[in-house]
Design a protein around this motif. Structure first.
Motif, PDB file in Angstrom:
ATOM      1  N   ILE A  41      -4.160  -2.216   8.006  1.00 29.82           N
ATOM      2  CA  ILE A  41      -3.890  -2.902   6.740  1.00 29.82           C
ATOM      3  C   ILE A  41      -3.673  -1.881   5.628  1.00 29.82           C
ATOM      4  O   ILE A  41      -2.749  -2.008   4.825  1.00 29.82           O
ATOM      5  CB  ILE A  41      -5.037  -3.873   6.396  1.00 29.82           C
ATOM      6  N   LEU A  42      -4.505  -0.835   5.593  1.00 29.49           N
ATOM      7  CA  LEU A  42      -4.333   0.230   4.606  1.00 29.49           C
ATOM      8  C   LEU A  42      -2.985   0.920   4.799  1.00 29.49           C
ATOM      9  O   LEU A  42      -2.295   1.226   3.826  1.00 29.49           O
ATOM     10  CB  LEU A  42      -5.475   1.239   4.698  1.00 29.49           C
ATOM     11  N   PHE A  43      -2.604   1.138   6.057  1.00 31.45           N
ATOM     12  CA  PHE A  43      -1.303   1.738   6.348  1.00 31.45           C
ATOM     13  C   PHE A  43      -0.165   0.882   5.790  1.00 31.45           C
ATOM     14  O   PHE A  43       0.771   1.396   5.187  1.00 31.45           O
ATOM     15  CB  PHE A  43      -1.131   1.940   7.858  1.00 31.45           C
ATOM     16  N   VAL A  44      -0.245  -0.441   5.981  1.00 33.15           N
ATOM     17  CA  VAL A  44       0.790  -1.343   5.470  1.00 33.15           C
ATOM     18  C   VAL A  44       0.851  -1.275   3.944  1.00 33.15           C
ATOM     19  O   VAL A  44       1.934  -1.217   3.359  1.00 33.15           O
ATOM     20  CB  VAL A  44       0.555  -2.799   5.944  1.00 33.15           C
ATOM     21  N   PHE A  45      -0.309  -1.241   3.272  1.00 35.61           N
ATOM     22  CA  PHE A  45      -0.330  -1.110   1.814  1.00 35.61           C
ATOM     23  C   PHE A  45       0.301   0.203   1.361  1.00 35.61           C
ATOM     24  O   PHE A  45       1.116   0.231   0.439  1.00 35.61           O
ATOM     25  CB  PHE A  45      -1.751  -1.217   1.270  1.00 35.61           C
ATOM     26  N   LEU A  46      -0.089   1.303   1.995  1.00 35.86           N
ATOM     27  CA  LEU A  46       0.467   2.612   1.616  1.00 35.86           C
ATOM     28  C   LEU A  46       1.967   2.668   1.880  1.00 35.86           C
ATOM     29  O   LEU A  46       2.733   3.169   1.047  1.00 35.86           O
ATOM     30  CB  LEU A  46      -0.253   3.728   2.374  1.00 35.86           C
ATOM     31  N   LEU A  47       2.381   2.158   3.022  1.00 32.54           N
ATOM     32  CA  LEU A  47       3.811   2.152   3.357  1.00 32.54           C
ATOM     33  C   LEU A  47       4.596   1.298   2.371  1.00 32.54           C
ATOM     34  O   LEU A  47       5.646   1.717   1.882  1.00 32.54           O
ATOM     35  CB  LEU A  47       4.018   1.637   4.787  1.00 32.54           C
ATOM     36  N   SER A  48       4.077   0.122   2.052  1.00 33.56           N
ATOM     37  CA  SER A  48       4.767  -0.772   1.111  1.00 33.56           C
ATOM     38  C   SER A  48       4.880  -0.123  -0.266  1.00 33.56           C
ATOM     39  O   SER A  48       5.930  -0.191  -0.905  1.00 33.56           O
ATOM     40  CB  SER A  48       4.017  -2.098   1.001  1.00 33.56           C
ATOM     41  N   GLY A  49       3.805   0.498  -0.725  1.00 27.76           N
ATOM     42  CA  GLY A  49       3.846   1.192  -2.011  1.00 27.76           C
ATOM     43  C   GLY A  49       4.838   2.338  -1.994  1.00 27.76           C
ATOM     44  O   GLY A  49       5.596   2.551  -2.949  1.00 27.76           O
ATOM     45  N   PHE A  50       4.867   3.090  -0.896  1.00 27.39           N
ATOM     46  CA  PHE A  50       5.811   4.202  -0.765  1.00 27.39           C
ATOM     47  C   PHE A  50       7.251   3.710  -0.759  1.00 27.39           C
ATOM     48  O   PHE A  50       8.127   4.313  -1.390  1.00 27.39           O
ATOM     49  CB  PHE A  50       5.510   4.987   0.523  1.00 27.39           C
ATOM     50  N   ILE A  51       7.494   2.617  -0.059  1.00 26.39           N
ATOM     51  CA  ILE A  51       8.846   2.042  -0.017  1.00 26.39           C
ATOM     52  C   ILE A  51       9.282   1.654  -1.426  1.00 26.39           C
ATOM     53  O   ILE A  51      10.405   1.931  -1.840  1.00 26.39           O
ATOM     54  CB  ILE A  51       8.901   0.840   0.944  1.00 26.39           C
ATOM     55  N   GLY A  52       8.385   1.004  -2.165  1.00 31.00           N
ATOM     56  CA  GLY A  52       8.697   0.634  -3.544  1.00 31.00           C
ATOM     57  C   GLY A  52       8.943   1.853  -4.412  1.00 31.00           C
ATOM     58  O   GLY A  52       9.874   1.892  -5.223  1.00 31.00           O
ATOM     59  N   LEU A  53       8.118   2.872  -4.253  1.00 28.56           N
ATOM     60  CA  LEU A  53       8.268   4.102  -5.036  1.00 28.56           C
ATOM     61  C   LEU A  53       9.592   4.793  -4.739  1.00 28.56           C
ATOM     62  O   LEU A  53      10.261   5.295  -5.646  1.00 28.56           O
ATOM     63  CB  LEU A  53       7.099   5.047  -4.739  1.00 28.56           C
TER      64      LEU A  53
END
Length: 125
Positions: free
Chosen positions: A34-46
């Protein structure tokens, strides 16, 4: 502006993740994933800043964005030992990427239509 991009990525990424969970129920889902999905999603947005660079064509920007996402996934796979298969990551990333951009495009169309309606109302007054 940076936080806005991150939170937009989190919203889109979380939505996509939940849709995938409807059709593909993995055997486990732990806090690390779940943390990986949050970090990945934030990175994609960034990383959407790449689309604001005018000297880069849209096709090149999409390619850079996609490659950056793949690198992010592979680096986290190495660091956190997530045991992702290269072929699986490549194929699922491509499908998720295409699906995500369809959602973003639909959102853009809805927003554009709302803005156009607002401008028409303002012009009538």
């Amino acid at each position: 502006m940076i936080l806005k991009r991150i939170f937009q990525g989190l919203g889109t990424g979380s939505f996509i993740f939940l849709l995938i969970r409807i059709f593909n129920k993995p055997a486990y889902l732990d806090a690390k994933m779940i943390l990986f999905v949050f970090l990945l999603s934030g990175f994609i947005g960034l990383m959407t800043f790449i689309f604001d660079i005018e000297i880069i064509s849209p096709l090149v920007a999409v390619s850079i964005h996609f490659i950056a996402i793949l690198l992010f996934v592979f680096v986290f796979d190495l660091i956190w030992h997530l045991n992702f298969s290269f072929v699986s990551v490549l194929s699922s990333s491509a499908l998720i990427y295409i699906f995500s951009y369809i959602i973003v495009y639909i959102n853009l169309l809805v927003t554009t239509n709302k803005l156009n309606d607002y401008v028409r109302k303002m012009n009538k007054q």
